[in-house]
Design a protein around this motif. Sequence first.
Motif, PDB file in Angstrom:
ATOM      1  N   VAL A 143     -68.223 -37.340  28.169  1.00  0.00           N
ATOM      2  CA  VAL A 143     -68.929 -36.247  27.498  1.00  0.00           C
ATOM      3  C   VAL A 143     -68.776 -34.956  28.307  1.00  0.00           C
ATOM      4  O   VAL A 143     -68.912 -34.970  29.532  1.00  0.00           O
ATOM      5  CB  VAL A 143     -70.425 -36.588  27.349  1.00  0.00           C
ATOM      6  CG1 VAL A 143     -71.101 -35.594  26.417  1.00  0.00           C
ATOM      7  CG2 VAL A 143     -70.612 -38.018  26.842  1.00  0.00           C
ATOM      8  N   TYR A 144     -68.493 -33.853  27.615  1.00  0.00           N
ATOM      9  CA  TYR A 144     -68.340 -32.574  28.314  1.00  0.00           C
ATOM     10  C   TYR A 144     -68.918 -31.460  27.455  1.00  0.00           C
ATOM     11  O   TYR A 144     -69.121 -31.640  26.248  1.00  0.00           O
ATOM     12  CB  TYR A 144     -66.852 -32.298  28.620  1.00  0.00           C
ATOM     13  CG  TYR A 144     -66.044 -31.897  27.402  1.00  0.00           C
ATOM     14  CD1 TYR A 144     -65.746 -30.552  27.153  1.00  0.00           C
ATOM     15  CD2 TYR A 144     -65.617 -32.844  26.479  1.00  0.00           C
ATOM     16  CE1 TYR A 144     -65.039 -30.180  26.021  1.00  0.00           C
ATOM     17  CE2 TYR A 144     -64.904 -32.484  25.349  1.00  0.00           C
ATOM     18  CZ  TYR A 144     -64.620 -31.140  25.118  1.00  0.00           C
ATOM     19  OH  TYR A 144     -63.926 -30.768  23.988  1.00  0.00           O
ATOM     20  N   GLY A 145     -69.163 -30.316  28.074  1.00  0.00           N
ATOM     21  CA  GLY A 145     -69.635 -29.159  27.323  1.00  0.00           C
ATOM     22  C   GLY A 145     -70.612 -28.324  28.132  1.00  0.00           C
ATOM     23  O   GLY A 145     -70.900 -28.627  29.293  1.00  0.00           O
ATOM     24  N   GLY A 161     -67.125 -41.535  20.496  1.00  0.00           N
ATOM     25  CA  GLY A 161     -66.005 -40.924  21.217  1.00  0.00           C
ATOM     26  C   GLY A 161     -65.156 -40.119  20.260  1.00  0.00           C
ATOM     27  O   GLY A 161     -65.268 -40.251  19.045  1.00  0.00           O
ATOM     28  N   ASN A 162     -64.287 -39.293  20.806  1.00  0.00           N
ATOM     29  CA  ASN A 162     -63.511 -38.370  19.981  1.00  0.00           C
ATOM     30  C   ASN A 162     -62.366 -39.049  19.240  1.00  0.00           C
ATOM     31  O   ASN A 162     -61.759 -38.450  18.369  1.00  0.00           O
ATOM     32  CB  ASN A 162     -62.965 -37.232  20.852  1.00  0.00           C
ATOM     33  CG  ASN A 162     -62.836 -35.935  20.078  1.00  0.00           C
ATOM     34  OD1 ASN A 162     -63.719 -35.595  19.303  1.00  0.00           O
ATOM     35  ND2 ASN A 162     -61.749 -35.228  20.259  1.00  0.00           N
ATOM     36  N   SER A 212     -62.108 -30.310  18.921  1.00  0.00           N
ATOM     37  CA  SER A 212     -60.882 -30.342  19.736  1.00  0.00           C
ATOM     38  C   SER A 212     -61.202 -29.911  21.171  1.00  0.00           C
ATOM     39  O   SER A 212     -62.180 -29.188  21.409  1.00  0.00           O
ATOM     40  CB  SER A 212     -59.841 -29.390  19.151  1.00  0.00           C
ATOM     41  OG  SER A 212     -60.260 -28.043  19.320  1.00  0.00           O
ATOM     42  N   ILE A 213     -60.360 -30.327  22.121  1.00  0.00           N
ATOM     43  CA  ILE A 213     -60.626 -29.911  23.513  1.00  0.00           C
ATOM     44  C   ILE A 213     -60.439 -28.407  23.675  1.00  0.00           C
ATOM     45  O   ILE A 213     -61.085 -27.785  24.511  1.00  0.00           O
ATOM     46  CB  ILE A 213     -59.786 -30.680  24.568  1.00  0.00           C
ATOM     47  CG1 ILE A 213     -58.294 -30.584  24.303  1.00  0.00           C
ATOM     48  CG2 ILE A 213     -60.243 -32.105  24.699  1.00  0.00           C
ATOM     49  CD1 ILE A 213     -57.469 -30.921  25.525  1.00  0.00           C
ATOM     50  N   GLU A 214     -59.574 -27.802  22.851  1.00  0.00           N
ATOM     51  CA  GLU A 214     -59.401 -26.338  22.922  1.00  0.00           C
ATOM     52  C   GLU A 214     -60.721 -25.636  22.598  1.00  0.00           C
ATOM     53  O   GLU A 214     -61.172 -24.748  23.332  1.00  0.00           O
ATOM     54  CB  GLU A 214     -58.308 -25.876  21.943  1.00  0.00           C
ATOM     55  CG  GLU A 214     -56.893 -26.241  22.335  1.00  0.00           C
ATOM     56  CD  GLU A 214     -56.506 -27.695  22.050  1.00  0.00           C
ATOM     57  OE1 GLU A 214     -55.425 -28.115  22.504  1.00  0.00           O
ATOM     58  OE2 GLU A 214     -57.289 -28.430  21.385  1.00  0.00           O
ATOM     59  N   TYR A 273     -67.001 -33.875  22.919  1.00  0.00           N
ATOM     60  CA  TYR A 273     -67.829 -32.672  23.070  1.00  0.00           C
ATOM     61  C   TYR A 273     -69.305 -33.001  22.831  1.00  0.00           C
ATOM     62  O   TYR A 273     -69.643 -33.785  21.936  1.00  0.00           O
ATOM     63  CB  TYR A 273     -67.349 -31.590  22.095  1.00  0.00           C
ATOM     64  CG  TYR A 273     -68.005 -30.251  22.318  1.00  0.00           C
ATOM     65  CD1 TYR A 273     -67.829 -29.563  23.522  1.00  0.00           C
ATOM     66  CD2 TYR A 273     -68.804 -29.671  21.336  1.00  0.00           C
ATOM     67  CE1 TYR A 273     -68.438 -28.334  23.741  1.00  0.00           C
ATOM     68  CE2 TYR A 273     -69.412 -28.434  21.535  1.00  0.00           C
ATOM     69  CZ  TYR A 273     -69.228 -27.774  22.746  1.00  0.00           C
ATOM     70  OH  TYR A 273     -69.829 -26.561  22.961  1.00  0.00           O
ATOM     71  N   ILE A 274     -70.154 -32.410  23.612  1.00  0.00           N
ATOM     72  CA  ILE A 274     -71.581 -32.721  23.617  1.00  0.00           C
ATOM     73  C   ILE A 274     -72.234 -32.636  22.235  1.00  0.00           C
ATOM     74  O   ILE A 274     -73.058 -33.486  21.874  1.00  0.00           O
ATOM     75  CB  ILE A 274     -72.346 -31.828  24.646  1.00  0.00           C
ATOM     76  CG1 ILE A 274     -73.828 -32.219  24.740  1.00  0.00           C
ATOM     77  CG2 ILE A 274     -72.175 -30.344  24.349  1.00  0.00           C
ATOM     78  CD1 ILE A 274     -74.109 -33.602  25.227  1.00  0.00           C
TER      79      ILE A 274
END
Length: 338
Positions: free
Chosen positions: A185-187, A265-266, A320-322, A223-224
């Motif tokens: 998880v990120y953000g 998950g993504n 998306s990670i972008e 993404y969070i």
Amino acid sequence: MNSKKVLVTGAAGFIGFHLTKLLLDKSYEVIGIDNLNDYYDPKLKEDRLKILEKMDNFIFHKVDLKDKAALDDVFKKYRPEYVVNLAAQAGVRYSLINPYAYVDSNLVGFMNILEACRHYPVKHLLYASSSSVYGGNKVAPFSTSHNVDHPVSLYAATKKSNELMAHTYSNLYKIPTTGLRFFTVYGPWGRPDMAYFSFTKNIIEGKPIKVFNHGKMERDFTYIDDIVEGVYKLIEKVPAAKEDWDETKDDISTSFAPYKIYNIGNNQPVQLMKFINVLEDKIGKEAEKIYMDMQPGDVLRTYADVSDLERDINFRPNTSIEEGLGKFVNWYREYYKV
């Protein structure tokens, strides 16, 4: 007014903060607890808490899950209908240095949550598990129907233990439980011990970053906002017992008890080097890289199968990670004024 009461543990943590904010926006009443420990900069936790305390229908208590009496008092006083347990000692590498922190928080603490849900009955207990339970598994994407008996870190072993403990309580005391296997998880407002956070800090400050396994690892970065949307949609999706459950033909993420496991998950693993390149692009600066070998306890790849999530709540993460890293870098610059 939707005055449904939700107890969120780890409310000042990364996921707990975002989930609490979302629930308050959706007019839930939230009782937040957190021990505000110093595993990472407590100021970040305090600043998250300040935002929550300005919102209506939020009550906070500083409680450590190991403190059974204090936890029971909160349950007794507020009688929550739903519980989301996000308080845990996180991190794979730290579990090599301080294993007892994981036993205290993730095993003793979770036991106290289960006992409180038993004595002050709740409609549904949801709890954080982790993609790390897949351990040495090679078959990808990782499915909740796969066996997860080969963890490669103590952190993963404690998360698998939570799933087993929850199943026992679902069976014995008919407490509906749902385990949530989160994938990287990120953000914004994230954890400083996570790679993307320290990468951002070091790139901006012109310091080198450590790239493990020479960048040849893949992670299903999620993404969070996608994580908490999934949790929110599952709160009232209470698992039912399958009376005629048969392990030879039924999914092992379900049971004869009111129990379920989901991946959130993504569903799109990204190679670490690509992730770093996107981060460099968003920061506008190239990183100085130190290439290193794989670390003990690390896994080569994570990749979530989210088909049951889609089937049951018609939802799948899709940021998306972008987009996600762009939002994180903007938050980082604003928060740290760089």
